[in-house]
Design an enzyme around this catalytic site. Structure first.
Site, PDB file in Angstrom:
ATOM      1  N   HIS A 297       0.860  -1.176   0.000  1.00 10.38           N
ATOM      2  CA  HIS A 297       0.000   0.000   0.000  1.00 10.38           C
ATOM      3  C   HIS A 297       0.906   1.239   0.000  1.00 10.38           C
ATOM      4  CE1 HIS A 297      -2.766   2.940   1.915  1.00 10.38           C
ATOM      5  NE2 HIS A 297      -3.745   2.179   1.460  1.00 10.38           N
TER       6      HIS A 297
ATOM      7  N   ASP B  24       3.072  -4.778   7.974  1.00 10.40           N
ATOM      8  CA  ASP B  24       1.866  -3.975   7.846  1.00 10.40           C
ATOM      9  C   ASP B  24       0.668  -4.900   8.056  1.00 10.40           C
ATOM     10  OD1 ASP B  24      -0.327  -2.559   7.096  1.00 10.40           O
ATOM     11  OD2 ASP B  24       0.438  -1.938   5.135  1.00 10.40           O
TER      12      ASP B  24
ATOM     13  N   GLN C 157      -4.453  -5.186   6.922  1.00 11.38           N
ATOM     14  CA  GLN C 157      -5.470  -6.065   6.320  1.00 11.38           C
ATOM     15  C   GLN C 157      -5.462  -7.466   6.927  1.00 11.38           C
ATOM     16  OE1 GLN C 157      -7.797  -5.027   4.457  1.00 11.38           O
ATOM     17  NE2 GLN C 157      -7.028  -3.154   3.523  1.00 11.38           N
TER      18      GLN C 157
ATOM     19  N   LYS D 110     -10.514  -0.399  10.400  1.00  9.97           N
ATOM     20  CA  LYS D 110     -10.744  -1.557   9.529  1.00  9.97           C
ATOM     21  C   LYS D 110     -11.180  -2.773  10.342  1.00  9.97           C
ATOM     22  CE  LYS D 110      -7.155  -0.127   6.230  1.00  9.97           C
ATOM     23  NZ  LYS D 110      -7.882   0.420   5.083  1.00  9.97           N
TER      24      LYS D 110
ATOM     25  N   CYS E 145      -4.729   2.713  -3.657  1.00 17.31           N
ATOM     26  CA  CYS E 145      -3.512   3.178  -2.992  1.00 17.31           C
ATOM     27  C   CYS E 145      -2.372   2.183  -3.158  1.00 17.31           C
ATOM     28  CB  CYS E 145      -3.755   3.444  -1.504  1.00 17.31           C
ATOM     29  SG  CYS E 145      -4.900   4.780  -1.236  1.00 17.31           S
TER      30      CYS E 145
HETATM   31  C1  LIG Z   1      -2.351  -2.947   3.424  1.00 16.93           C
HETATM   32  C2  LIG Z   1      -2.681  -1.595   3.944  1.00 16.93           C
HETATM   33  N1  LIG Z   1      -1.766  -0.903   4.620  1.00 16.93           N
HETATM   34  C3  LIG Z   1      -2.013   0.309   5.121  1.00 16.93           C
HETATM   35  C4  LIG Z   1      -3.234   0.918   4.947  1.00 16.93           C
HETATM   36  C5  LIG Z   1      -3.423   2.289   5.493  1.00 16.93           C
HETATM   37  O1  LIG Z   1      -4.431   2.334   6.409  1.00 16.93           O
HETATM   38  P1  LIG Z   1      -4.895   3.752   6.990  1.00 16.93           P
HETATM   39  O2  LIG Z   1      -5.388   4.528   5.827  1.00 16.93           O
HETATM   40  O3  LIG Z   1      -5.956   3.403   7.954  1.00 16.93           O
HETATM   41  O4  LIG Z   1      -3.707   4.354   7.612  1.00 16.93           O
HETATM   42  C6  LIG Z   1      -4.229   0.247   4.251  1.00 16.93           C
HETATM   43  C7  LIG Z   1      -5.535   0.893   4.026  1.00 16.93           C
HETATM   44  O5  LIG Z   1      -6.213   0.693   3.061  1.00 16.93           O
HETATM   45  C8  LIG Z   1      -3.942  -1.042   3.738  1.00 16.93           C
HETATM   46  O6  LIG Z   1      -4.863  -1.713   3.054  1.00 16.93           O
END
Ligand SMILES: Cc1ncc(COP(=O)(O)O)c(C=O)c1O
Lengths: 134, 414
Positions: free
Chosen positions: B122, B200, B203, B226, B368
């Site tokens: 992401h 990370d 998800q 999430k 993203c």
């Molecule tokens: C794999 C992953 N990492 C990081 C994020 C970032 O999350 P946030 O926007 O809540 O910081 C997301 C959000 O879609 C994600 O899917």
């Protein structure tokens, strides 16, 4: 005014667009994209006697962005550069006969913004605020 | 027995209608819906014990402090951390990743060092490292994908580990492909090469049992929104020794032990990294969300999502015009409930708009993850649906019907 953004007319235009392709003798071309949704568009213009002699576009995107690009390019041929500079959102809505709503407005205005930028560029003029906001 | 219909009823928004139809929400990878218990916990805080924490001596301040700390204890237990010292509250996963870059990275990354991430990250696990690499003159490497762009190329990972990266930062689950990466093995390989490992978990933590101790990672980032909690609350897990050695990024109240005119000393963990008044309602909401998930059990959550994913892939396989990205149905073990798909000849934005008018919320765009999505499709955009505890097979059937509507409107013949 149709509520249905997937009216047959726009789908027809999407399937068989007017003015799709590039212009080898274009005076200017401008490329824009909408990174949020992935729409991409390049507009080529040929100017003569202060008016648009020819215009074509290349790109990929949704029905609204591509359908509008076909209809817009078709409608502006022969128009004076001043007339094109004056175009805005209401003209697009009238042209496609649909109110795209806030979520899809950027798709509908991508071709107008690109075309107007090309017209400004041809005249070595700065892009005006109204166009930047499209 | 997992009863998605009963769970649905706990989520007020899911009994609303959309375009005159029962609302089907399939964008939980973007943000989840919230159960009534979470909403009530936040309302109860404001109605009955709203106060700042860690300072007041009066009753409701103590109650608020207790609730805040209880939330941290629940989270620590939920992810297998040793205690609240290891769970730093931040706004979201993005902030957690940036905190590692700004604190640990600032001190440990030097000119010429390698940082290793992957092509399925992401943006929030790419851009902070690009920024850090630029500041430090470091090198950012990406692990390639393989097998139809569905998996990390482990050979490429091992080859890139030979350059002895200082940091390896990898997503546990891809928010586009749904791939579940073997983060335990990646962590082991990376540690053998002396790297610090950041996972990370944005998800994964909401959707499966995740245990940072079992994985062995040094850091993990996650977002509360999430996983049934409100927006504005997330966490960074960090191994205690690492966090103790790190400098805070923000200075101010709560993060200090004492301040003189000449300087300050830092507070204990986790407060050292939590300057200023915290997101108290967010923490309380997250605590209620963790209670809710614990009530179901994360293994059941995972099983339910796998069943839905298998069913959806099955039904999609009947439709020629539809292709699905990520691991195949035969490898459901390594797949989450995130499904990016394409309908041949239709732009994803049109898919999402037509779905919306059928009462179904899905996501369309680059998710993203532009470095990944631009490799997968020329349109630079994909449609994505993502499952959670409140989705049902009926939702999948509604999707299949909506695909039929898309095909009819867009004149797609199979
Ligand atoms: C794999 C992953 N990492 C990081 C994020 C970032 O999350 P946030 O926007 O809540 O910081 C997301 C959000 O879609 C994600 O899917």
């Amino acid at each position: 005014m149709s509520e249905n953004i997937y009216a047959d007319e726009l789908i027809d235009e999407y399937e068989h667009p007017h003015n799709k392709g590039s212009l080898s003798d274009a005076d200017v071309h401008v490329h824009n994209d909408n990174p949020l949704c992935g729409d991409e568009l390049t507009i080529y213009v040929k100017v003569g006697g202060g008016a648009l002699k020819d215009v074509k576009f290349e790109g990929s995107g949704c029905v609204i962005s591509m359908g509008t690009a076909g209809k817009l390019t078709e409608s502006v041929k022969g128009k004076s550069l001043a007339e094109i500079e004056a175009l805005g959102v209401p003209d697009i809505v009238t042209l496609i006969g649909i109110d795209p709503g806030p979520a899809r407005l950027k798709c509908a205005t991508l071709s107008l913004r690109t075309l107007k930028e090309a017209v400004f560029l041809y005249q070595h003029k700065a892009v005006d605020e109204a166009t930047k906001r499209l | 027995m997992f009863d998605a219909e009963r769970i649905r009823r706990d989520f007020p928004i899911l009994s609303t209608a959309s375009h005159g139809k029962r609302f089907v929400y399939l964008d939980s990878a973007a943000t989840s819906q919230k159960p009534k218990s979470v909403i009530d916990a936040i309302v109860d805080y404001y109605n009955t014990y709203n106060a700042n924490i860690n300072r007041g001596v009066y009753e409701i301040s103590e109650r608020a402090t207790d609730a805040f700390i209880a939330s941290k204890e629940k989270l620590a237990k939920f992810i297998g951390a040793h205690g609240i010292e290891e769970t730093i509250y931040v706004r979201n996963a993005t902030e957690a990743l940036n905190l590692v870059a700004l604190s640990w990275g600032e001190r440990n990354i030097k000119s010429g060092d390698h940082i290793l991430i992957t092509e399925m990250e992401h943006h929030s696990n790419i851009v902070p490292w690009q920024m850090l690499a630029k500041r430090k003159g470091a090198v950012l490497d990406y692990v390639k994908l393989t097998h139809g762009m569905a998996y990390l190329d482990m050979e490429d990972l091992e080859a890139k580990l030979e350059k002895s990266p200082k940091l390896v930062s990898v997503t546990h689950v891809s928010n586009v492909l749904g791939t579940v990466n073997d983060v335990k093995r990646i962590t082991k390989l990376a540690h053998e090469c002396g790297a610090t490992v950041l996972i990370d978990g944005a998800q994964s933590v909401p959707h499966m049992r995740v245990d940072v101790a079992a994985i062995g990672c040094d850091f993990m980032a996650l977002s509360g929104h999430k996983m049934l909690a409100p927006t504005g609350i997330g966490a960074l897990y960090g191994r205690r020794e690492l966090l103790e050695a790190m400098e805070p990024v923000l200075g101010g109240g709560d993060m200090i032990r004492s301040v003189s005119m000449h300087g300050a000393t830092w507070n204990d963990l986790p407060w050292k990294f939590e300057a200023g008044t915290s997101n108290i309602e967010g923490a309380i909401g997250l605590g209620a969300a963790l209670d809710y998930l614990d009530g179901i059990g994360m293994d059941s959550v995972r099983e339910h999502e796998q069943e839905l994913t298998r069913y959806a892939m099955d039904r999609f396989s009947e439709i020629n015009a539809v292709s699905v990205f990520g691991p195949p149905a035969s490898d459901i073990e390594n797949r989450s409930g995130v499904m990016a798909f394409a309908i041949k000849g239709v732009h994803p934005h049109d898919v999402a708009t037509i779905f919306d008018r059928e009462g179904i919320a899905i996501r369309a765009g680059h998710h993203c993850a532009m470095p990944l999505v631009t490799q997968l499709v020329t349109e630079k955009a994909l449609s994505r649906m993502s499952f959670y505890i409140y989705n049902t097979k009926e939702d999948v059937d509604r999707v299949v019907d909506a695909v039929g509507v898309v095909k009819r409107i867009m004149r797609i013949k199979d």
